[in-house]
Each structure stands twice: as structure tokens, then as C-alpha cells.
Design a protein around this motif. Structure first.
Motif, PDB file in Angstrom:
ATOM      1  N   LYS A 103      17.101  37.279   4.940  1.00  0.00           N
ATOM      2  CA  LYS A 103      16.516  37.247   6.275  1.00  0.00           C
ATOM      3  C   LYS A 103      17.247  38.295   7.104  1.00  0.00           C
ATOM      4  O   LYS A 103      18.421  38.592   6.844  1.00  0.00           O
ATOM      5  CB  LYS A 103      16.690  35.864   6.911  1.00  0.00           C
ATOM      6  N   TYR A 104      16.581  38.791   8.141  1.00  0.00           N
ATOM      7  CA  TYR A 104      17.204  39.786   8.992  1.00  0.00           C
ATOM      8  C   TYR A 104      18.553  39.263   9.516  1.00  0.00           C
ATOM      9  O   TYR A 104      18.646  38.147  10.021  1.00  0.00           O
ATOM     10  CB  TYR A 104      16.304  40.151  10.176  1.00  0.00           C
ATOM     11  N   GLY A 105      19.597  40.074   9.357  1.00  0.00           N
ATOM     12  CA  GLY A 105      20.929  39.716   9.829  1.00  0.00           C
ATOM     13  C   GLY A 105      21.724  38.843   8.867  1.00  0.00           C
ATOM     14  O   GLY A 105      22.922  38.654   9.054  1.00  0.00           O
ATOM     15  N   GLU A 106      21.087  38.296   7.838  1.00  0.00           N
ATOM     16  CA  GLU A 106      21.798  37.459   6.855  1.00  0.00           C
ATOM     17  C   GLU A 106      22.752  38.329   6.058  1.00  0.00           C
ATOM     18  O   GLU A 106      22.498  39.511   5.821  1.00  0.00           O
ATOM     19  CB  GLU A 106      20.788  36.795   5.925  1.00  0.00           C
ATOM     20  N   ARG A 107      23.871  37.726   5.626  1.00  0.00           N
ATOM     21  CA  ARG A 107      24.869  38.452   4.846  1.00  0.00           C
ATOM     22  C   ARG A 107      25.244  37.665   3.608  1.00  0.00           C
ATOM     23  O   ARG A 107      25.392  36.456   3.661  1.00  0.00           O
ATOM     24  CB  ARG A 107      26.111  38.705   5.702  1.00  0.00           C
ATOM     25  N   PHE A 166      26.480  42.385   1.317  1.00  0.00           N
ATOM     26  CA  PHE A 166      25.090  42.811   1.375  1.00  0.00           C
ATOM     27  C   PHE A 166      24.519  42.161   2.616  1.00  0.00           C
ATOM     28  O   PHE A 166      24.819  40.997   2.916  1.00  0.00           O
ATOM     29  CB  PHE A 166      24.295  42.352   0.148  1.00  0.00           C
ATOM     30  N   THR A 167      23.715  42.884   3.343  1.00  0.00           N
ATOM     31  CA  THR A 167      23.112  42.356   4.564  1.00  0.00           C
ATOM     32  C   THR A 167      21.717  42.942   4.708  1.00  0.00           C
ATOM     33  O   THR A 167      21.323  43.795   3.910  1.00  0.00           O
ATOM     34  CB  THR A 167      23.975  42.693   5.798  1.00  0.00           C
ATOM     35  N   LEU A 168      20.983  42.512   5.682  1.00  0.00           N
ATOM     36  CA  LEU A 168      19.677  43.100   5.959  1.00  0.00           C
ATOM     37  C   LEU A 168      19.627  43.456   7.433  1.00  0.00           C
ATOM     38  O   LEU A 168      19.657  42.580   8.298  1.00  0.00           O
ATOM     39  CB  LEU A 168      18.535  42.141   5.614  1.00  0.00           C
ATOM     40  N   LEU A 169      19.604  44.757   7.694  1.00  0.00           N
ATOM     41  CA  LEU A 169      19.507  45.262   9.058  1.00  0.00           C
ATOM     42  C   LEU A 169      18.445  46.358   9.107  1.00  0.00           C
ATOM     43  O   LEU A 169      18.217  47.049   8.115  1.00  0.00           O
ATOM     44  CB  LEU A 169      20.854  45.810   9.525  1.00  0.00           C
ATOM     45  N   SER A 175      38.142  43.087  12.045  1.00  0.00           N
ATOM     46  CA  SER A 175      37.082  43.137  13.055  1.00  0.00           C
ATOM     47  C   SER A 175      36.410  44.510  13.117  1.00  0.00           C
ATOM     48  O   SER A 175      35.547  44.758  13.957  1.00  0.00           O
ATOM     49  CB  SER A 175      37.649  42.781  14.432  1.00  0.00           C
ATOM     50  N   TRP A 176      36.787  45.449  12.230  1.00  0.00           N
ATOM     51  CA  TRP A 176      36.201  46.781  12.197  1.00  0.00           C
ATOM     52  C   TRP A 176      35.032  46.795  11.209  1.00  0.00           C
ATOM     53  O   TRP A 176      35.161  46.316  10.086  1.00  0.00           O
ATOM     54  CB  TRP A 176      37.250  47.807  11.773  1.00  0.00           C
ATOM     55  N   TYR A 177      33.893  47.346  11.631  1.00  0.00           N
ATOM     56  CA  TYR A 177      32.702  47.435  10.788  1.00  0.00           C
ATOM     57  C   TYR A 177      32.213  48.870  10.715  1.00  0.00           C
ATOM     58  O   TYR A 177      32.041  49.513  11.750  1.00  0.00           O
ATOM     59  CB  TYR A 177      31.567  46.571  11.350  1.00  0.00           C
ATOM     60  N   PHE A 178      31.994  49.346   9.487  1.00  0.00           N
ATOM     61  CA  PHE A 178      31.312  50.623   9.307  1.00  0.00           C
ATOM     62  C   PHE A 178      29.826  50.321   9.443  1.00  0.00           C
ATOM     63  O   PHE A 178      29.360  49.297   8.955  1.00  0.00           O
ATOM     64  CB  PHE A 178      31.635  51.191   7.911  1.00  0.00           C
ATOM     65  N   PRO A 179      29.037  51.191  10.085  1.00  0.00           N
ATOM     66  CA  PRO A 179      27.604  50.903  10.220  1.00  0.00           C
ATOM     67  C   PRO A 179      26.940  50.684   8.852  1.00  0.00           C
ATOM     68  O   PRO A 179      27.249  51.383   7.882  1.00  0.00           O
ATOM     69  CB  PRO A 179      27.054  52.154  10.895  1.00  0.00           C
ATOM     70  N   ALA A 180      26.051  49.718   8.784  1.00  0.00           N
ATOM     71  CA  ALA A 180      25.343  49.424   7.531  1.00  0.00           C
ATOM     72  C   ALA A 180      24.559  50.658   7.093  1.00  0.00           C
ATOM     73  O   ALA A 180      24.096  51.447   7.921  1.00  0.00           O
ATOM     74  CB  ALA A 180      24.424  48.227   7.716  1.00  0.00           C
ATOM     75  N   PHE A 181      24.393  50.808   5.789  1.00  0.00           N
ATOM     76  CA  PHE A 181      23.692  51.966   5.254  1.00  0.00           C
ATOM     77  C   PHE A 181      22.959  51.589   3.978  1.00  0.00           C
ATOM     78  O   PHE A 181      22.885  50.422   3.607  1.00  0.00           O
ATOM     79  CB  PHE A 181      24.651  53.151   5.062  1.00  0.00           C
ATOM     80  N   ASN A 182      22.397  52.577   3.281  1.00  0.00           N
ATOM     81  CA  ASN A 182      21.574  52.343   2.098  1.00  0.00           C
ATOM     82  C   ASN A 182      21.780  53.464   1.082  1.00  0.00           C
ATOM     83  O   ASN A 182      22.583  54.368   1.312  1.00  0.00           O
ATOM     84  CB  ASN A 182      20.102  52.216   2.515  1.00  0.00           C
ATOM     85  N   ILE A 183      21.047  53.419  -0.006  1.00  0.00           N
ATOM     86  CA  ILE A 183      21.168  54.426  -1.071  1.00  0.00           C
ATOM     87  C   ILE A 183      20.772  55.807  -0.565  1.00  0.00           C
ATOM     88  O   ILE A 183      21.412  56.809  -0.900  1.00  0.00           O
ATOM     89  CB  ILE A 183      20.310  54.028  -2.299  1.00  0.00           C
TER      90      ILE A 183
END
Length: 178
Positions: free
Chosen positions: A44-48, A57-60, A139-147
Motif C-alpha cells: 500500500k502507498y507508504g507501507e514499508r 522496501f516501500t511504496l512511494l 533519523s536520516w533518510y535518503f530519498p526513495a528511488f528505483n531501478i
């Protein structure tokens, strides 16, 4: 009646190498779209899903560009990034066709091409790019990305390396002729 004029070897071999570069880009697009489809259908959107202490793994969804640049736009950015991607794809195809034997240069362009097409498909199909890889520490997050983003980033790094190598070759050549 067939033309019996001899053709240059470079001219006849270019399309074969060009085809290999296109197949490499297609492999990136396929891997990108399959993984995006899997995570878009499984989360689901935002699920991790926690995988490691620093990776989920997440969905954004990203309507902007890299690092969500211009994500707050009112939708116009989708078309801006589509036009930019189409221009980049055209330029890359031209360069791959004209320089098929430059291994590092074409490898970098192939990775960028695959990534650009992968994210373009998302923009055209969904209006946003699907991201699912999330690295973080505390508390640091790299922006989510993809292949596709990996292809673009690796391709850009290889392009820089290729340019550094080219400049070194030119300096050595100039030094020999001085």
C-alpha cells in the motif's frame, strides 16, 4: 537489382553494435518496470517492509524529478520532465548510433537511456514515478528511488569517468607531441 558497391565496414557494423546497446537499455527498462509493478501491487502507498536495519522496501510516488525536485507543482512538471526525457532519449540514441564502439561511453549512455525510458513510462502511465528502495540511518533518510534511478546514477558516474579518461588521453597525446 542489388547495388554491388562495397560498403564501409564501419557503416555495416554500426547497427549491430547499436542494437546491443538498445538491448542493454531495454533490459534496464524491463527490470525497472517489473520491480515497480511488483511493489506497486504488493504494498500500500507508504507501507514499508523492513529488510535490513538501514534498508526497507516501500511504496512511494514521486511526481517530481530526482529527490522530489518540483514535486509540489500543480501537474505541469509532469510534462516538463516528459519533454526533457524525450530530448535526452533522442540525443542518447543519436550518440549511441554514432559512437557504438566506445565501450565506456556507450555503457554509460545505455544505463542513462534505460533509466530515462523507465521513468518516462511511469510518468506517461501514472503521472508520477514509482519508488520502492529506501535507505536510512537513525533519523536520516535518503530519498526513495528505483531501478531506473540506479541506471541514471550509474550511467552519469560512468560518463564522468569516461570524460576524465578522455581528458587524460588528450593530455598524454599533447605531451608527446610537444
Amino acid at each position: 537489382m542489388p547495388d554491388n558497391k562495397p560498403q564501409s565496414t564501419a557503416r555495416t557494423r554500426k547497427p549491430g553494435h547499436f542494437t546491443y546497446w538498445l538491448l542493454g537499455a531495454l533490459a534496464i527498462v524491463v527490470a525497472d518496470q517489473l520491480t515497480k509493478g511488483y511493489f506497486d501491487g504488493s504494498l500500500k502507498y507508504g507501507e514499508r517492509w523492513n529488510i535490513l536495519p538501514f534498508f526497507d522496501f516501500t511504496l512511494l510516488y514521486n511526481p517530481g524529478a530526482a529527490f522530489s525536485f518540483l514535486a509540489d507543482g500543480q501537474g505541469w512538471q509532469r510534462w516538463l520532465f516528459t519533454i526533457i526525457a524525450l530530448g535526452a532519449i533522442g540525443l542518447i540514441l543519436n550518440l549511441l548510433y554514432r559512437h557504438p564502439r566506445q565501450l565506456l561511453f556507450c555503457t554509460s549512455l545505455t544505463a542513462i537511456l534505460g533509466g530515462a525510458v523507465g521513468n518516462l513510462v511511469d510518468r506517461m502511465q501514472h503521472g508520477h514515478v514509482i519508488d520502492f528502495l529506501l535507505f536510512y540511518w537513525d533519523s536520516w533518510y535518503f530519498p526513495a528511488f528505483n531501478i531506473a534511478d540506479i541506471g541514471i546514477s550509474v550511467g552519469a558516474a560512468l560518463l564522468i569517468l569516461d570524460e576524465i579518461r578522455r581528458m587524460r588521453r588528450e593530455r598524454r597525446k599533447a605531451a608527446r607531441h610537444a
